[in-house]
Design a protein around this motif. Structure first.
Motif, short mmCIF file in Angstrom:
data_model
loop_
_atom_site.label_atom_id
_atom_site.label_comp_id
_atom_site.label_asym_id
_atom_site.label_seq_id
_atom_site.Cartn_x
_atom_site.Cartn_y
_atom_site.Cartn_z
N ILE A 169 0.82 -1.23 0.00
CA ILE A 169 0.00 0.00 0.00
C ILE A 169 0.85 1.27 0.00
O ILE A 169 0.36 2.34 -0.39
CB ILE A 169 -1.00 0.02 1.17
N ASN A 170 2.11 1.17 0.40
CA ASN A 170 2.99 2.35 0.38
C ASN A 170 3.90 2.37 -0.84
O ASN A 170 4.73 3.29 -0.98
CB ASN A 170 3.85 2.39 1.64
N ALA A 171 3.77 1.39 -1.73
CA ALA A 171 4.62 1.32 -2.91
C ALA A 171 4.20 2.38 -3.94
O ALA A 171 3.03 2.79 -4.00
CB ALA A 171 4.54 -0.07 -3.55
N VAL A 172 5.14 2.81 -4.74
CA VAL A 172 4.85 3.70 -5.87
C VAL A 172 4.30 2.85 -7.00
O VAL A 172 5.01 1.96 -7.51
CB VAL A 172 6.11 4.45 -6.33
N PRO A 173 3.04 3.04 -7.40
CA PRO A 173 2.43 2.15 -8.40
C PRO A 173 3.21 2.12 -9.70
O PRO A 173 3.65 3.16 -10.22
CB PRO A 173 1.03 2.75 -8.61
N GLN A 174 3.39 0.92 -10.23
CA GLN A 174 4.09 0.70 -11.50
C GLN A 174 3.16 -0.03 -12.45
O GLN A 174 2.74 -1.15 -12.17
CB GLN A 174 5.35 -0.13 -11.26
N PRO A 175 2.79 0.57 -13.60
CA PRO A 175 1.86 -0.09 -14.52
C PRO A 175 2.36 -1.45 -14.98
O PRO A 175 3.56 -1.69 -15.12
CB PRO A 175 1.78 0.89 -15.70
N VAL A 176 1.41 -2.36 -15.21
CA VAL A 176 1.72 -3.70 -15.69
C VAL A 176 1.65 -3.69 -17.21
O VAL A 176 0.59 -3.43 -17.78
CB VAL A 176 0.72 -4.72 -15.11
N PRO A 177 2.76 -3.95 -17.90
CA PRO A 177 2.77 -3.83 -19.37
C PRO A 177 1.73 -4.70 -20.05
O PRO A 177 1.17 -4.29 -21.09
CB PRO A 177 4.19 -4.27 -19.74
N GLU A 178 1.45 -5.89 -19.51
CA GLU A 178 0.49 -6.80 -20.14
C GLU A 178 -0.92 -6.21 -20.21
O GLU A 178 -1.77 -6.69 -20.97
CB GLU A 178 0.43 -8.13 -19.39
N LEU A 179 -1.18 -5.18 -19.41
CA LEU A 179 -2.53 -4.60 -19.37
C LEU A 179 -2.58 -3.21 -20.01
O LEU A 179 -3.53 -2.46 -19.79
CB LEU A 179 -3.01 -4.53 -17.92
N SER A 180 -1.59 -2.89 -20.81
CA SER A 180 -1.50 -1.53 -21.35
C SER A 180 -2.65 -1.19 -22.31
O SER A 180 -2.98 -0.01 -22.48
CB SER A 180 -0.16 -1.33 -22.07
N LYS A 181 -3.28 -2.21 -22.89
CA LYS A 181 -4.32 -1.93 -23.90
C LYS A 181 -5.72 -2.26 -23.43
O LYS A 181 -6.67 -2.17 -24.22
CB LYS A 181 -4.00 -2.69 -25.18
N VAL A 182 -5.91 -2.63 -22.17
CA VAL A 182 -7.25 -2.95 -21.69
C VAL A 182 -7.97 -1.66 -21.31
O VAL A 182 -7.35 -0.64 -20.99
CB VAL A 182 -7.21 -3.92 -20.50
N ARG A 183 -9.31 -1.72 -21.30
CA ARG A 183 -10.11 -0.56 -20.89
C ARG A 183 -10.53 -0.65 -19.43
O ARG A 183 -11.10 0.31 -18.87
CB ARG A 183 -11.35 -0.43 -21.77
N GLY A 184 -10.24 -1.77 -18.81
CA GLY A 184 -10.56 -1.99 -17.40
C GLY A 184 -10.34 -3.45 -17.08
O GLY A 184 -10.09 -4.27 -17.98
#
Length: 370
Positions: A169-184
């Motif tokens: 919960i204190n981590a700096v969020p890092q996007p997951v590349p596998e989900l770069s093209k999803v809408r949700g």
């Protein structure tokens, strides 16, 4: 007081066990700096653990494995050698000397079918050794009630709660590349075994009609214990991308997943506690969870609850949550009740009260709810 902690999992171990151990020691050190804390870790991890513990915490060497045998046979000898007042072990209780134990759960006693033969044989040492504990700590009142069924009459069993995984919960969020093209997406987090009920969760999510390659159900976790089987429909959904198994993710990626998921589903058949619920609430993720006693105890009205064995009910719950788009409600009520500060304060008070009586066996039951 001079307290010896069972640190077998400090560097490497089951994620939930490791988090509980670390937060107990780190929070105890911060809140009670006058206590002398010793942490017994396997020889191969002494240098790494020594670099991580705060000042005032001493790392000592343990040599025995697995963790259960080390706790039962080695920790009491280390207590004598280092002149500790009390041991706080995990799951398995030292065979002699003044000790308390934090027991995660006795699920293997009420539902052995969820575990492998090897797991059941190993875990069977827990209730036998627990009879030696002066105080048994656990996470929830629901689990305390289960443990009391298998321990000595009038033995102190004290639910102390847990807190969320702070490294997530204190981590700096890092996007997951596998989900770069999803809408949700919908999120599920936890070890992949039969108790986590993932097969039914996936079938229900597919039945809801809300999943697609552009709107998948994302599963985070590794195989552990007795596995589950998946339907042909799930296999097809994995091939299409409507269901995505990510396996291990970093804390930064997990923080991003929680923060961006439209819904967190946690439909275990049973749990001792359920730390991922706190993680989801802390990061603002709406929750759909199993309607089981321990989740009713933890969540109250902060999440939607459904029968985890009813595919239609789960499907309807997913539909309602996704279609409503309603924000999470009353999360603060849960997070105010569950924190590492509160948990450690309860443990320390119980240990101190017992110690101040001279370590007699009459530490007793007014504070345990028995």
């Amino acid at each position: 007081m001079r307290i010896l902690f069972d640190g077998h999992w400090w560097i490497d171990g089951p994620p939930s066990n490791r988090e509980v151990l670390r937060q107990m020691v780190l929070t105890w050190s911060r809140l009670f700096s006058n206590d002398e804390l010793l942490v017994a870790v396997p020889s191969r991890h002494v240098l790494a653990a020594s670099a991580e513990v705060p000042g005032g915490v001493t790392v000592i060497r343990s040599r025995m494995a697995p963790q259960g045998l080390s706790a039962i046979l080695e920790l009491p000898l280390l207590k004598l050698r280092h002149k500790a007042d009390v041991i706080i072990s995990h799951n398995f209780t030292p065979a002699f000397g003044a000790s308390t134990v934090f027991v995660h759960d006795f699920l293997f006693l009420t539902n052995p079918e969820w575990f492998t033969f090897a797991e059941n044989r190993y875990f069977s040492l827990m209730p036998v050794s627990a009879r030696r504990a002066k105080i048994i700590f656990t996470s929830s009142e629901n689990e305390a009630q289960r443990i009391r069924r298998f321990t000595r009459k009038n033995q102190a069993v004290l639910p102390v709660g847990l807190g969320p995984n702070t490294s997530v919960i204190n981590a700096v969020p890092q996007p997951v590349p596998e989900l770069s093209k999803v809408r949700g997406f919908i999120l599920s987090v936890g070890r992949l075994n039969i108790r986590k009920n993932l097969g039914m969760t996936l079938d229900a999510a597919l039945e809801s009609g809300r999943l697609s390659p552009e709107y998948p159900l994302v599963v985070v976790g590794a195989d552990s214990g007795r596995g589950t089987t998946y339907s042909p429909a799930v296999a097809q959904a994995v091939r299409s991308g409507a269901v995505r198994f990510l396996g291990y993710t970093s804390n930064e990626e997990l923080a991003w997943l929680y923060s961006n998921a439209d819904l967190f589903v946690f439909l275990s058949l049973d749990e001792g506690f359920g730390m991922p619920l706190l993680e989801a609430l802390a990061l603002g993720t709406p929750v759909l969870a199993s309607d089981i006693p321990v989740f009713r105890e933890i969540l109250g009205d902060a999440g939607a609850l459904v029968n985890p064995t009813d595919v239609t009910a789960i499907s309807a719950g997913i539909q309602a949550a996704i279609d409503s788009g309603s924000p999470q409600v009353n999360a603060s009520k849960v997070l105010d009740r569950y924190s590492w500060t509160l948990s450690v304060n309860r443990m320390r008070e119980a240990v101190h009260d017992w110690h101040m009586t001279g370590g007699v066996d009459s530490y007793d039951m007014d504070s345990t709810g028995r």
